[in-house]
Design a protein around this motif. Structure first.
Motif, mmCIF file in Angstrom:
data_model
loop_
_atom_site.group_PDB
_atom_site.id
_atom_site.type_symbol
_atom_site.label_atom_id
_atom_site.label_comp_id
_atom_site.label_asym_id
_atom_site.label_seq_id
_atom_site.Cartn_x
_atom_site.Cartn_y
_atom_site.Cartn_z
ATOM 1 N N THR A 1 4.481 7.492 0.859
ATOM 2 C CA THR A 1 5.083 6.623 1.867
ATOM 3 C C THR A 1 4.593 5.198 1.641
ATOM 4 O O THR A 1 3.511 4.975 1.090
ATOM 5 C CB THR A 1 4.716 7.057 3.298
ATOM 6 O OG1 THR A 1 3.296 6.882 3.492
ATOM 7 C CG2 THR A 1 5.092 8.510 3.554
ATOM 8 N N LEU A 2 5.401 4.232 2.076
ATOM 9 C CA LEU A 2 5.014 2.827 1.997
ATOM 10 C C LEU A 2 4.480 2.367 3.346
ATOM 11 O O LEU A 2 4.965 2.786 4.394
ATOM 12 C CB LEU A 2 6.217 1.955 1.623
ATOM 13 C CG LEU A 2 6.860 2.203 0.253
ATOM 14 C CD1 LEU A 2 7.996 1.201 0.027
ATOM 15 C CD2 LEU A 2 5.842 2.109 -0.868
ATOM 16 N N ASP A 3 3.479 1.501 3.301
ATOM 17 C CA ASP A 3 2.949 0.869 4.506
ATOM 18 C C ASP A 3 3.143 -0.641 4.353
ATOM 19 O O ASP A 3 2.274 -1.352 3.847
ATOM 20 C CB ASP A 3 1.468 1.215 4.685
ATOM 21 C CG ASP A 3 0.920 0.730 6.030
ATOM 22 O OD1 ASP A 3 1.725 0.317 6.886
ATOM 23 O OD2 ASP A 3 -0.306 0.767 6.221
ATOM 24 N N LEU A 4 4.315 -1.115 4.766
ATOM 25 C CA LEU A 4 4.649 -2.525 4.588
ATOM 26 C C LEU A 4 3.855 -3.425 5.511
ATOM 27 O O LEU A 4 3.416 -4.509 5.124
ATOM 28 C CB LEU A 4 6.148 -2.748 4.844
ATOM 29 C CG LEU A 4 7.143 -1.968 3.986
ATOM 30 C CD1 LEU A 4 8.563 -2.340 4.384
ATOM 31 C CD2 LEU A 4 6.912 -2.225 2.513
ATOM 32 N N ASP B 1 0.829 -1.206 0.000
ATOM 33 C CA ASP B 1 0.000 0.000 0.000
ATOM 34 C C ASP B 1 0.865 1.258 0.000
ATOM 35 O O ASP B 1 1.892 1.336 0.690
ATOM 36 C CB ASP B 1 -0.903 0.019 1.228
ATOM 37 C CG ASP B 1 -1.995 -1.046 1.165
ATOM 38 O OD1 ASP B 1 -2.297 -1.505 0.050
ATOM 39 O OD2 ASP B 1 -2.536 -1.401 2.234
ATOM 40 N N VAL B 2 0.405 2.239 -0.772
ATOM 41 C CA VAL B 2 1.099 3.524 -0.858
ATOM 42 C C VAL B 2 0.156 4.622 -0.384
ATOM 43 O O VAL B 2 -0.997 4.697 -0.821
ATOM 44 C CB VAL B 2 1.546 3.826 -2.306
ATOM 45 C CG1 VAL B 2 2.305 5.151 -2.364
ATOM 46 C CG2 VAL B 2 2.401 2.692 -2.843
ATOM 47 N N TYR B 3 0.653 5.468 0.529
ATOM 48 C CA TYR B 3 -0.127 6.588 1.053
ATOM 49 C C TYR B 3 0.604 7.892 0.764
ATOM 50 O O TYR B 3 1.829 7.982 0.904
ATOM 51 C CB TYR B 3 -0.323 6.452 2.568
ATOM 52 C CG TYR B 3 -1.279 5.355 2.973
ATOM 53 C CD1 TYR B 3 -2.617 5.625 3.223
ATOM 54 C CD2 TYR B 3 -0.829 4.036 3.113
ATOM 55 C CE1 TYR B 3 -3.495 4.621 3.590
ATOM 56 C CE2 TYR B 3 -1.709 3.027 3.472
ATOM 57 C CZ TYR B 3 -3.038 3.329 3.709
ATOM 58 O OH TYR B 3 -3.908 2.331 4.075
ATOM 59 N N ARG B 4 -0.164 8.906 0.376
ATOM 60 C CA ARG B 4 0.411 10.233 0.152
ATOM 61 C C ARG B 4 0.116 11.117 1.358
ATOM 62 O O ARG B 4 -1.038 11.289 1.763
ATOM 63 C CB ARG B 4 -0.165 10.863 -1.117
ATOM 64 C CG ARG B 4 0.432 12.251 -1.428
ATOM 65 C CD ARG B 4 0.204 12.602 -2.883
ATOM 66 N NE ARG B 4 0.883 11.641 -3.750
ATOM 67 C CZ ARG B 4 0.422 11.281 -4.941
ATOM 68 N NH1 ARG B 4 -0.699 11.792 -5.412
ATOM 69 N NH2 ARG B 4 1.089 10.405 -5.670
ATOM 70 N N GLU B 5 1.169 11.655 1.927
ATOM 71 C CA GLU B 5 1.042 12.609 3.037
ATOM 72 C C GLU B 5 1.240 14.022 2.510
ATOM 73 O O GLU B 5 2.037 14.240 1.595
ATOM 74 C CB GLU B 5 2.097 12.334 4.117
ATOM 75 C CG GLU B 5 1.821 11.125 4.967
ATOM 76 C CD GLU B 5 2.852 10.941 6.063
ATOM 77 O OE1 GLU B 5 2.618 10.081 6.929
ATOM 78 O OE2 GLU B 5 3.894 11.640 6.053
ATOM 79 N N THR B 6 0.531 14.962 3.109
ATOM 80 C CA THR B 6 0.697 16.375 2.759
ATOM 81 C C THR B 6 0.943 17.158 4.042
ATOM 82 O O THR B 6 0.060 17.269 4.896
ATOM 83 C CB THR B 6 -0.539 16.929 2.033
ATOM 84 O OG1 THR B 6 -0.780 16.143 0.853
ATOM 85 C CG2 THR B 6 -0.323 18.379 1.628
ATOM 86 N N LEU B 7 2.149 17.682 4.172
ATOM 87 C CA LEU B 7 2.541 18.410 5.375
ATOM 88 C C LEU B 7 1.856 19.773 5.439
ATOM 89 O O LEU B 7 1.313 20.263 4.436
ATOM 90 C CB LEU B 7 4.062 18.569 5.401
ATOM 91 C CG LEU B 7 4.850 17.256 5.528
ATOM 92 C CD1 LEU B 7 6.347 17.517 5.358
ATOM 93 C CD2 LEU B 7 4.579 16.587 6.877
ATOM 94 N N PRO B 8 1.883 20.421 6.613
ATOM 95 C CA PRO B 8 1.192 21.715 6.763
ATOM 96 C C PRO B 8 1.642 22.791 5.781
ATOM 97 O O PRO B 8 0.873 23.704 5.468
ATOM 98 C CB PRO B 8 1.528 22.113 8.204
ATOM 99 C CG PRO B 8 1.735 20.817 8.919
ATOM 100 C CD PRO B 8 2.389 19.917 7.913
#
Length: 249
Positions: free
Chosen positions: A165-168, A151-158
């Motif tokens: 990011t990877l969620d292994l 699974d791949v997640y996209r984070e967006t900082l302030p």
């Protein structure tokens, strides 16, 4: 031509060669110290952003200069000269605080004074959840090191910086942490491969600003399968041409 003339010519030629070599070495030292430093990715902690076998140029002037800007980090002065603070989301090379002979590369997540925490795999900064959106899966062992979809997640900082990011592994040891309060003059670093990164959640701890080496800027070469760039015969199958001259974000 006399023997003396031949001897003088040989001596002069040798002297010119030595002078050129010395000048070239000095120029390389100046470039490495003040402008750009090449850096190779040794581990998978920054996957999928950076892969093992990526070769980068690190911008040395981005945050000013400290003793760690010099080869072998001589203890000539403390602090930073012409210092400039990194921005949240920068990908930074720094000296590992417990052992400054080692170079690490991570992403700046927490700035001085920030409160940083992971809760159930989600990043919180100063009590606010950082937006995290699942954008799909990667089923490519060269990117994930796994022989299965990840699974791949996209984070967006302030400040608006976004990255994948990877969620292994759900509910891994780094998915739930205490709240870290970043001291003055320090930064909180994390790898994009959240379940396979030794970073500020663990033994890296808070990174002093003096330990910053520079900002990762551009990938100038990339090769897979643990191959060396000098193994030219492996380039047709192991080189990653789409990554060459790509910006690090």
């Amino acid at each position: 031509m006399s023997v003396a003339d031949k001897s003088q010519k040989k001596s002069g030629g040798l002297g010119e060669t030595v002078s050129v070599i010395v000048q070239a070495l000095l120029l390389a030292l100046v470039i490495r110290t003040f402008l750009f430093q090449p850096f190779s990715i040794p581990s998978g902690s920054m996957r999928p952003t950076l892969l093992e076998g990526d070769y980068l140029f690190v911008t040395k002037w981005a945050y000013g200069y400290s003793r760690h800007s010099l080869p072998f980090s001589p203890n000539l002065f403390s602090g930073r000269i012409w210092g400039s603070a990194p921005e949240r989301g920068d990908v930074v090379v720094f000296k590992f605080p417990p052992n400054p002979s080692l170079d690490y590369i991570k992403r700046v997540i927490g700035l001085p004074g920030d409160r940083v925490q992971m809760r159930d795999g989600q990043l919180f900064i100063n009590g606010d959840a950082v937006p995290r959106e699942k954008v799909g899966e990667i089923n490519n062992p060269d990117i994930t090191e796994m022989n299965r979809p990840v699974d791949v997640y996209r984070e967006t900082l302030p400040n608006g910086v976004s990255y994948d990011t990877l969620d292994l592994t759900p509910n891994s040891i780094g998915d739930n942490t205490r709240e870290f309060v970043v001291p003055a003059g320090h930064y909180f670093m994390m790898g994009d491969n959240r379940d396979n990164s030794t970073d500020s959640r663990f033994s890296v701890g808070f990174v002093p600003e003096e330990n910053l080496v520079g900002r990762a800027n551009i990938i100038f070469f990339s090769i897979s399968e643990g191959a060396s760039p000098l193994e030219i015969w492996k380039w047709p199958t192991a080189m990653r041409p789409t990554r060459i001259f790509s910006a690090v974000r």
